[in-house]
Design an enzyme around this catalytic site. Structure first.
Site, PDB file in Angstrom:
ATOM      1  N   LYS A  11      -9.168   0.169 -15.357  1.00  0.00           N
ATOM      2  CA  LYS A  11      -9.921   1.403 -15.107  1.00  0.00           C
ATOM      3  C   LYS A  11      -9.906   2.324 -16.333  1.00  0.00           C
ATOM      4  O   LYS A  11      -9.115   2.120 -17.265  1.00  0.00           O
ATOM      5  CB  LYS A  11      -9.322   2.104 -13.876  1.00  0.00           C
ATOM      6  CG  LYS A  11      -9.491   1.319 -12.568  1.00  0.00           C
ATOM      7  CD  LYS A  11      -8.998   2.148 -11.383  1.00  0.00           C
ATOM      8  CE  LYS A  11      -9.187   1.409 -10.066  1.00  0.00           C
ATOM      9  NZ  LYS A  11      -8.865   2.270  -8.901  1.00  0.00           N
ATOM     10  N   TYR A  51     -18.300   1.105  -5.328  1.00  0.00           N
ATOM     11  CA  TYR A  51     -17.393   1.616  -4.294  1.00  0.00           C
ATOM     12  C   TYR A  51     -18.150   2.070  -3.029  1.00  0.00           C
ATOM     13  O   TYR A  51     -17.639   2.906  -2.287  1.00  0.00           O
ATOM     14  CB  TYR A  51     -16.553   2.775  -4.846  1.00  0.00           C
ATOM     15  CG  TYR A  51     -15.327   2.309  -5.624  1.00  0.00           C
ATOM     16  CD1 TYR A  51     -14.318   1.564  -5.021  1.00  0.00           C
ATOM     17  CD2 TYR A  51     -15.167   2.640  -6.963  1.00  0.00           C
ATOM     18  CE1 TYR A  51     -13.191   1.149  -5.715  1.00  0.00           C
ATOM     19  CE2 TYR A  51     -14.034   2.224  -7.674  1.00  0.00           C
ATOM     20  CZ  TYR A  51     -13.053   1.480  -7.039  1.00  0.00           C
ATOM     21  OH  TYR A  51     -11.931   1.078  -7.720  1.00  0.00           O
ATOM     22  N   PHE A  59     -12.696  11.279  -0.913  1.00  0.00           N
ATOM     23  CA  PHE A  59     -12.416  11.124  -2.353  1.00  0.00           C
ATOM     24  C   PHE A  59     -13.528  10.399  -3.116  1.00  0.00           C
ATOM     25  O   PHE A  59     -13.408  10.162  -4.315  1.00  0.00           O
ATOM     26  CB  PHE A  59     -11.071  10.400  -2.565  1.00  0.00           C
ATOM     27  CG  PHE A  59     -10.957   9.046  -1.908  1.00  0.00           C
ATOM     28  CD1 PHE A  59     -11.492   7.913  -2.513  1.00  0.00           C
ATOM     29  CD2 PHE A  59     -10.299   8.902  -0.692  1.00  0.00           C
ATOM     30  CE1 PHE A  59     -11.383   6.661  -1.918  1.00  0.00           C
ATOM     31  CE2 PHE A  59     -10.182   7.654  -0.084  1.00  0.00           C
ATOM     32  CZ  PHE A  59     -10.727   6.527  -0.701  1.00  0.00           C
ATOM     33  N   ARG A  87      -2.882  -8.621  -6.029  1.00  0.00           N
ATOM     34  CA  ARG A  87      -2.535  -7.376  -5.314  1.00  0.00           C
ATOM     35  C   ARG A  87      -1.023  -7.131  -5.403  1.00  0.00           C
ATOM     36  O   ARG A  87      -0.582  -5.991  -5.508  1.00  0.00           O
ATOM     37  CB  ARG A  87      -2.975  -7.449  -3.853  1.00  0.00           C
ATOM     38  CG  ARG A  87      -4.470  -7.705  -3.625  1.00  0.00           C
ATOM     39  CD  ARG A  87      -5.349  -6.515  -3.775  1.00  0.00           C
ATOM     40  NE  ARG A  87      -5.075  -5.475  -2.814  1.00  0.00           N
ATOM     41  CZ  ARG A  87      -5.820  -4.366  -2.695  1.00  0.00           C
ATOM     42  NH1 ARG A  87      -6.876  -4.187  -3.477  1.00  0.00           N
ATOM     43  NH2 ARG A  87      -5.517  -3.451  -1.830  1.00  0.00           N
ATOM     44  N   THR A  93      -1.879   0.991  -3.602  1.00  0.00           N
ATOM     45  CA  THR A  93      -2.889   1.920  -4.147  1.00  0.00           C
ATOM     46  C   THR A  93      -2.237   3.179  -4.697  1.00  0.00           C
ATOM     47  O   THR A  93      -2.570   3.640  -5.791  1.00  0.00           O
ATOM     48  CB  THR A  93      -3.883   2.310  -3.022  1.00  0.00           C
ATOM     49  OG1 THR A  93      -4.354   1.109  -2.393  1.00  0.00           O
ATOM     50  CG2 THR A  93      -5.049   3.104  -3.578  1.00  0.00           C
ATOM     51  N   ARG A 104       0.935  -0.642 -11.166  1.00  0.00           N
ATOM     52  CA  ARG A 104       0.658   0.741 -10.746  1.00  0.00           C
ATOM     53  C   ARG A 104       1.930   1.581 -10.704  1.00  0.00           C
ATOM     54  O   ARG A 104       1.925   2.750 -11.097  1.00  0.00           O
ATOM     55  CB  ARG A 104      -0.044   0.730  -9.392  1.00  0.00           C
ATOM     56  CG  ARG A 104      -1.532   0.352  -9.507  1.00  0.00           C
ATOM     57  CD  ARG A 104      -2.125   0.043  -8.161  1.00  0.00           C
ATOM     58  NE  ARG A 104      -3.593   0.019  -8.173  1.00  0.00           N
ATOM     59  CZ  ARG A 104      -4.321  -0.370  -7.136  1.00  0.00           C
ATOM     60  NH1 ARG A 104      -3.747  -0.777  -6.023  1.00  0.00           N
ATOM     61  NH2 ARG A 104      -5.642  -0.372  -7.211  1.00  0.00           N
ATOM     62  N   ASN A 114      -5.245   4.949 -10.927  1.00  0.00           N
ATOM     63  CA  ASN A 114      -4.179   3.967 -10.688  1.00  0.00           C
ATOM     64  C   ASN A 114      -4.367   2.683 -11.512  1.00  0.00           C
ATOM     65  O   ASN A 114      -3.998   1.595 -11.087  1.00  0.00           O
ATOM     66  CB  ASN A 114      -4.027   3.693  -9.189  1.00  0.00           C
ATOM     67  CG  ASN A 114      -5.297   3.146  -8.572  1.00  0.00           C
ATOM     68  OD1 ASN A 114      -6.276   2.913  -9.269  1.00  0.00           O
ATOM     69  ND2 ASN A 114      -5.280   2.907  -7.273  1.00  0.00           N
ATOM     70  N   HIS A 117      -8.046  -2.146 -10.705  1.00  0.00           N
ATOM     71  CA  HIS A 117      -8.623  -2.545  -9.419  1.00  0.00           C
ATOM     72  C   HIS A 117      -8.394  -4.037  -9.220  1.00  0.00           C
ATOM     73  O   HIS A 117      -8.407  -4.803 -10.182  1.00  0.00           O
ATOM     74  CB  HIS A 117     -10.137  -2.275  -9.417  1.00  0.00           C
ATOM     75  CG  HIS A 117     -10.852  -2.966  -8.290  1.00  0.00           C
ATOM     76  ND1 HIS A 117     -10.914  -2.434  -7.020  1.00  0.00           N
ATOM     77  CD2 HIS A 117     -11.501  -4.160  -8.228  1.00  0.00           C
ATOM     78  CE1 HIS A 117     -11.579  -3.275  -6.231  1.00  0.00           C
ATOM     79  NE2 HIS A 117     -11.947  -4.330  -6.932  1.00  0.00           N
ATOM     80  N   GLU A 128     -17.905  -8.743  -5.984  1.00  0.00           N
ATOM     81  CA  GLU A 128     -17.573  -7.831  -7.087  1.00  0.00           C
ATOM     82  C   GLU A 128     -17.770  -8.509  -8.433  1.00  0.00           C
ATOM     83  O   GLU A 128     -18.197  -7.873  -9.395  1.00  0.00           O
ATOM     84  CB  GLU A 128     -16.124  -7.346  -6.917  1.00  0.00           C
ATOM     85  CG  GLU A 128     -15.959  -6.456  -5.698  1.00  0.00           C
ATOM     86  CD  GLU A 128     -14.527  -6.050  -5.418  1.00  0.00           C
ATOM     87  OE1 GLU A 128     -14.298  -5.295  -4.465  1.00  0.00           O
ATOM     88  OE2 GLU A 128     -13.613  -6.491  -6.172  1.00  0.00           O
TER      89      GLU A 128
HETATM   90  P1  GDP Z   1      -7.322  -0.440  -3.712  1.00  0.00           P
HETATM   91  O1  GDP Z   1      -7.975  -1.641  -3.056  1.00  0.00           O
HETATM   92  O2  GDP Z   1      -5.822  -0.518  -3.756  1.00  0.00           O
HETATM   93  O3  GDP Z   1      -7.910  -0.088  -5.065  1.00  0.00           O
HETATM   94  O4  GDP Z   1      -7.608   0.817  -2.755  1.00  0.00           O
HETATM   95  P2  GDP Z   1      -8.874   1.248  -1.880  1.00  0.00           P
HETATM   96  O5  GDP Z   1      -9.927   0.179  -1.841  1.00  0.00           O
HETATM   97  O6  GDP Z   1      -8.352   1.788  -0.593  1.00  0.00           O
HETATM   98  O7  GDP Z   1      -9.457   2.496  -2.692  1.00  0.00           O
HETATM   99  C1  GDP Z   1     -10.245   2.316  -3.840  1.00  0.00           C
HETATM  100  C2  GDP Z   1      -9.807   3.288  -4.905  1.00  0.00           C
HETATM  101  O8  GDP Z   1     -10.072   4.618  -4.451  1.00  0.00           O
HETATM  102  C3  GDP Z   1      -8.312   3.295  -5.209  1.00  0.00           C
HETATM  103  O9  GDP Z   1      -7.911   2.291  -6.127  1.00  0.00           O
HETATM  104  C4  GDP Z   1      -8.115   4.664  -5.771  1.00  0.00           C
HETATM  105  O10 GDP Z   1      -8.532   4.733  -7.149  1.00  0.00           O
HETATM  106  C5  GDP Z   1      -9.068   5.512  -4.935  1.00  0.00           C
HETATM  107  N1  GDP Z   1      -8.405   6.107  -3.771  1.00  0.00           N
HETATM  108  C6  GDP Z   1      -7.970   5.468  -2.645  1.00  0.00           C
HETATM  109  N2  GDP Z   1      -7.418   6.324  -1.779  1.00  0.00           N
HETATM  110  C7  GDP Z   1      -7.528   7.565  -2.352  1.00  0.00           C
HETATM  111  C8  GDP Z   1      -7.158   8.877  -1.943  1.00  0.00           C
HETATM  112  O11 GDP Z   1      -6.617   9.097  -0.852  1.00  0.00           O
HETATM  113  N3  GDP Z   1      -7.443   9.905  -2.819  1.00  0.00           N
HETATM  114  C9  GDP Z   1      -8.052   9.697  -4.023  1.00  0.00           C
HETATM  115  N4  GDP Z   1      -8.292  10.735  -4.835  1.00  0.00           N
HETATM  116  N5  GDP Z   1      -8.410   8.461  -4.448  1.00  0.00           N
HETATM  117  C10 GDP Z   1      -8.152   7.421  -3.641  1.00  0.00           C
END
Ligand code: GDP
Length: 146
Positions: A11, A51, A59, A87, A93, A104, A114, A117, A128
Site C-alpha cells: 500500500k 474496495y 471508513f 493472511r 487488519t 502489519r 496497514n 493487502h 483482484e
Molecule cells: P483486510 O482484508 O485485512 O485488508 O481488511 P478489510 O477487507 O476488512 O478492510 C479493507 C481495508 O480497509 C483494511 O486493510 C484497512 O486498510 C481498511 N479498514 C478496515 N477496517 C477499518 C476501520 O475500521 N477503519 C479504517 N479507517 N480503515 C479500516
C-alpha cells in the site's frame, strides 16, 4: 494442498516508508513466488472500484483517499495454500491485534494504513488479480535461467 494465487498490494504507506524491499523479502522468505508486480498510482475511482465491497462502510472515503494518495505495488503471488498463508504472514487488519512478528504488527501505523493487502479467498484472488493485471502480464513459470 492446492497451489493458489493471491493478490497482494504493497500500500502507499509501505512505499512512502521505504519498506518495499523489506516486505518483499519477508514474502519471498515465506516461500511465495512472484508472478507479477508493478508500481501504479490508483485514481480515487480505481480505489473505489477495488474496495467496492466496503462502499457502505464509514471508513470507505478515507480508505479510498489513502489508497489513491500515492504509488502502490500490486503483486501476484503463488504458493500452496497462498490465501491463508499470506493472511497469516501479514496479520490482522488492525496492527494492535496482529500477532507479533507479522508484517502489519511490525510496520503498520494504523488499522487503515496497514502496509499490505491480501485477498481473502481464491475467488477474490482471481477477481483482484484481474483488476490490475492482464493474463499475459502474469509469469507462468520460474525462469529457465535457473
Ligand atoms: P483486510 O482484508 O485485512 O485488508 O481488511 P478489510 O477487507 O476488512 O478492510 C479493507 C481495508 O480497509 C483494511 O486493510 C484497512 O486498510 C481498511 N479498514 C478496515 N477496517 C477499518 C476501520 O475500521 N477503519 C479504517 N479507517 N480503515 C479500516
Amino acid at each position: 494442498m492446492a497451489v493458489e494465487r493471491t493478490l497482494a498490494i504493497l500500500k502507499p504507506d509501505c512505499v512512502r516508508k521505504e519498506l518495499v524491499g523489506e516486505v518483499l523479502s519477508r514474502i519471498q522468505d515465506a516461500g511465495f513466488q512472484l508472478r507479477a508486480l508493478k508500481m501504479i498510482t490508483m485514481s480515487k475511482a480505481e480505489a473505489e472500484g477495488f474496495y467496492s465491497v466496503h462502499e457502505d462502510k464509514p471508513f470507505f472515503d478515507d480508505l479510498t483517499d489513502f489508497m489513491s494518495s500515492g504509488p502502490c505495488i500490486p503483486v501476484v503471488l503463488e504458493k500452496e495454500n497462498a490465501i491463508e498463508d499470506f493472511r497469516a504472514l501479514i496479520g490482522a487488519t488492525d496492527p494492535e491485534e496482529a500477532t507479533d512478528g507479522t508484517i502489519r504488527s511490525d510496520f503498520a501505523g494504523s488499522i487503515e494504513q496497514n502496509i499490505v493487502h491480501g485477498s481473502d479467498s481464491p475467488e477474490n484472488g482471481k477477481k483482484e488479480t484481474a483488476y490490475f493485471f492482464a493474463e499475459h502480464e502474469i509469469v507462468a513459470n520460474k525462469s529457465s535461467m535457473e
